[in-house]
Design a protein around this motif. Sequence first.
Motif, PDB file in Angstrom:
ATOM      1  N   ILE A 129     -98.450  -2.888  41.616  1.00  0.00           N
ATOM      2  CA  ILE A 129     -99.054  -3.802  42.538  1.00  0.00           C
ATOM      3  C   ILE A 129     -99.117  -5.004  42.187  1.00  0.00           C
ATOM      4  O   ILE A 129     -98.466  -6.183  42.861  1.00  0.00           O
ATOM      5  CB  ILE A 129    -100.437  -3.428  43.190  1.00  0.00           C
ATOM      6  N   PHE A 130     -99.401  -5.079  40.850  1.00  0.00           N
ATOM      7  CA  PHE A 130     -99.496  -6.745  40.263  1.00  0.00           C
ATOM      8  C   PHE A 130     -98.173  -7.338  40.110  1.00  0.00           C
ATOM      9  O   PHE A 130     -97.899  -8.364  40.494  1.00  0.00           O
ATOM     10  CB  PHE A 130    -100.328  -6.557  38.830  1.00  0.00           C
ATOM     11  N   ILE A 182    -100.377  -5.238  53.439  1.00  0.00           N
ATOM     12  CA  ILE A 182     -99.280  -4.127  53.616  1.00  0.00           C
ATOM     13  C   ILE A 182     -99.503  -3.412  54.872  1.00  0.00           C
ATOM     14  O   ILE A 182    -100.258  -2.695  55.317  1.00  0.00           O
ATOM     15  CB  ILE A 182     -99.590  -2.982  52.550  1.00  0.00           C
ATOM     16  N   ASP A 235     -99.747  -5.067  33.435  1.00  0.00           N
ATOM     17  CA  ASP A 235     -99.596  -6.101  34.414  1.00  0.00           C
ATOM     18  C   ASP A 235     -99.164  -7.446  34.085  1.00  0.00           C
ATOM     19  O   ASP A 235     -99.352  -8.506  34.676  1.00  0.00           O
ATOM     20  CB  ASP A 235    -101.002  -6.098  35.248  1.00  0.00           C
ATOM     21  N   LEU A 262    -103.258  -9.096  49.557  1.00  0.00           N
ATOM     22  CA  LEU A 262    -101.831  -8.752  49.704  1.00  0.00           C
ATOM     23  C   LEU A 262    -101.737  -7.708  50.890  1.00  0.00           C
ATOM     24  O   LEU A 262    -102.091  -6.765  50.771  1.00  0.00           O
ATOM     25  CB  LEU A 262    -101.271  -7.983  48.549  1.00  0.00           C
ATOM     26  N   ARG A 322     -95.064  -6.218  41.655  1.00  0.00           N
ATOM     27  CA  ARG A 322     -94.617  -6.632  42.651  1.00  0.00           C
ATOM     28  C   ARG A 322     -95.048  -7.874  43.378  1.00  0.00           C
ATOM     29  O   ARG A 322     -94.362  -8.731  43.997  1.00  0.00           O
ATOM     30  CB  ARG A 322     -94.824  -5.380  43.722  1.00  0.00           C
ATOM     31  N   ALA A 323     -96.348  -8.081  43.356  1.00  0.00           N
ATOM     32  CA  ALA A 323     -97.136  -9.538  43.734  1.00  0.00           C
ATOM     33  C   ALA A 323     -96.524 -10.620  43.183  1.00  0.00           C
ATOM     34  O   ALA A 323     -96.059 -11.524  43.906  1.00  0.00           O
ATOM     35  CB  ALA A 323     -98.383  -9.252  43.807  1.00  0.00           C
ATOM     36  N   ARG A 359    -105.100  -4.609  53.554  1.00  0.00           N
ATOM     37  CA  ARG A 359    -105.125  -5.781  52.756  1.00  0.00           C
ATOM     38  C   ARG A 359    -105.903  -5.697  51.540  1.00  0.00           C
ATOM     39  O   ARG A 359    -107.075  -5.135  51.349  1.00  0.00           O
ATOM     40  CB  ARG A 359    -105.975  -6.972  53.490  1.00  0.00           C
ATOM     41  N   LYS A 400     -92.674 -11.018  44.316  1.00  0.00           N
ATOM     42  CA  LYS A 400     -92.617 -11.841  45.633  1.00  0.00           C
ATOM     43  C   LYS A 400     -93.321 -13.012  46.028  1.00  0.00           C
ATOM     44  O   LYS A 400     -92.692 -13.691  46.706  1.00  0.00           O
ATOM     45  CB  LYS A 400     -93.090 -10.434  46.724  1.00  0.00           C
ATOM     46  N   ALA A 401     -94.275 -13.264  45.350  1.00  0.00           N
ATOM     47  CA  ALA A 401     -95.022 -14.419  45.703  1.00  0.00           C
ATOM     48  C   ALA A 401     -94.702 -15.738  44.689  1.00  0.00           C
ATOM     49  O   ALA A 401     -94.705 -16.686  45.252  1.00  0.00           O
ATOM     50  CB  ALA A 401     -96.599 -14.293  45.226  1.00  0.00           C
TER      51      ALA A 401
END
Length: 208
Positions: free
Chosen positions: A70-71, A5, A127, A3, A73-74, A19, A77-78
């Motif tokens: 982080i998990f 940033i 998560d 990911l 958001r990833a 990353r 977004k993905a």
Amino acid sequence: MGLAIPRPTRLGDPRSYVRVTHASKSCGIILIIGEPAKGEEVDYPSIFKKVIKRTYLLILSLNLKESNEIFRRAIIKAYFEPELQKMDYRKSSAKHPMITEDGLTAGQDVLHLFFDLITGNDYPDGDEWFTIEYLLPYSIKLPDKLKGPDYFTTIMASEEKHFWRHRELIRFKYGKSKKLSESLEFMNKKYLELIKALHDSSAIDHLK
């Protein structure tokens, strides 16, 4: 795949980026890409010398909240946002009173969908799920049949007005079992159900 940033690193190179190549509940492995400072020597382990010439390896400790966010958001977004956009959702112009991230909307811009990254991110299984909020950003009266946890409850927008919202828990993973497509289908189905309920009532007339 990591990911990325974007941000300047301690190397002072604005072209550098961070990353996240791995993250667990206790730590994340971060690759900082950039050229060494002038005169600085780096002693890479032999395994990295073979494949990396200008890469620093930094292990960054993350607390539970940071790791889960982080998990979340990833995955949003993905996967969830792109898939919803394929289903004719688009970026919303509405602003949520408590969520700073942009939301999505569909149809006539009546109802707006927001992802709550914060609620429950301190849970050990944070998560594996997150909460979504369907926001009706109007300070109007709703009929009693549309009030309650199955439909809408109030949220203060300012000292003088309130909005209406509906919250749902989205559990996209159960241990090693992923439920991405099922979660996506549920999100859209609930959106359509709430929109239909608003259209079937007199409340929708006040929005015109």
